[in-house]
Design an enzyme around this catalytic site. Sequence first.
Site, mmCIF file in Angstrom:
data_model
loop_
_atom_site.group_PDB
_atom_site.id
_atom_site.type_symbol
_atom_site.label_atom_id
_atom_site.label_comp_id
_atom_site.label_asym_id
_atom_site.label_seq_id
_atom_site.Cartn_x
_atom_site.Cartn_y
_atom_site.Cartn_z
ATOM 1 N N ASP A 65 0.869 -1.170 0.000
ATOM 2 C CA ASP A 65 0.000 0.000 0.000
ATOM 3 C C ASP A 65 0.909 1.224 0.000
ATOM 4 O O ASP A 65 1.556 1.533 1.006
ATOM 5 C CB ASP A 65 -0.890 -0.003 1.241
ATOM 6 C CG ASP A 65 -1.880 1.159 1.262
ATOM 7 O OD1 ASP A 65 -1.690 2.135 0.506
ATOM 8 O OD2 ASP A 65 -2.834 1.110 2.062
ATOM 9 N N TYR A 162 -7.637 16.221 -7.723
ATOM 10 C CA TYR A 162 -6.734 15.453 -8.576
ATOM 11 C C TYR A 162 -5.764 16.385 -9.303
ATOM 12 O O TYR A 162 -4.544 16.145 -9.313
ATOM 13 C CB TYR A 162 -7.551 14.650 -9.577
ATOM 14 C CG TYR A 162 -6.736 13.837 -10.555
ATOM 15 C CD1 TYR A 162 -6.097 12.664 -10.146
ATOM 16 C CD2 TYR A 162 -6.615 14.219 -11.880
ATOM 17 C CE1 TYR A 162 -5.356 11.903 -11.037
ATOM 18 C CE2 TYR A 162 -5.878 13.472 -12.783
ATOM 19 C CZ TYR A 162 -5.248 12.316 -12.356
ATOM 20 O OH TYR A 162 -4.516 11.574 -13.254
#
Length: 251
Positions: A65, A162
């Site tokens: 992760d 984003y």
Amino acid sequence: MEKFANKVAIVTGSSSGIGSAITTELVKHGVIVVGVARRIDRLKKIADDLNEPGKAARFHPLKCDVTVESEIEKSFKWITSEIGPVAILVNNAGALKPSLLKDVTAEMISQVFDTNVKAAMLWAKLAVESMTKNSIEGHIININSVAGHVLLSYKPNPLQVYSASKFAQRAYSEALRRELVSQNADIKVTNLSPGATLTEMMTEFESSAGSLPDKKILAPKDIANACIYVLSTPSNVLVSELSIMPLHQDL
């Protein structure tokens, strides 16, 4: 690409889309690839497809992760001790949480910035240390986005978080390049920015923002081919910025 034959590459976010395509092309060119992602089942499927029975593995799947610093450090230590020093790093792992600013949450911001910015910087830090220690002429490729150059013209635009992360990634990419130049290091840094590309992330965006205008879009292999191009440049040549657009994308 001959200089990278049998050298080690790390590709983050390699379980699908652009990362998977880059992994496949690197293996075809004789690179040993460690694919990093959370979805280990998909990575193992890629390993089955790429590794030839009875021969040394060219692709090594590794669950990680990338939003967790300790997992990045543990993964990098395993790679360098078990596979070898790193010559190529492709920071491809990305997160997109479409939302208008009025609906954005702290959790969304953290998920996007931890994946797109923090993780990329931590992987790059470790890669530079490894390349320098082992006197490797390495290459770091940051898979960015045209959304890191301009605010895309969707109305309303649900990509503010984003885009902010991708602008930040572009800034860090250029800062790293200049830092390495100041040290006279033989390590290249490329900021590679695709336009609309047929990936799971694009599907996620379309499901929240509606279908994109009818146009031909890029395939993940188009981005993989661009990676091979920048890696193939002579030692005195650096492609520091490369944007790749679908022919009819008008932003």
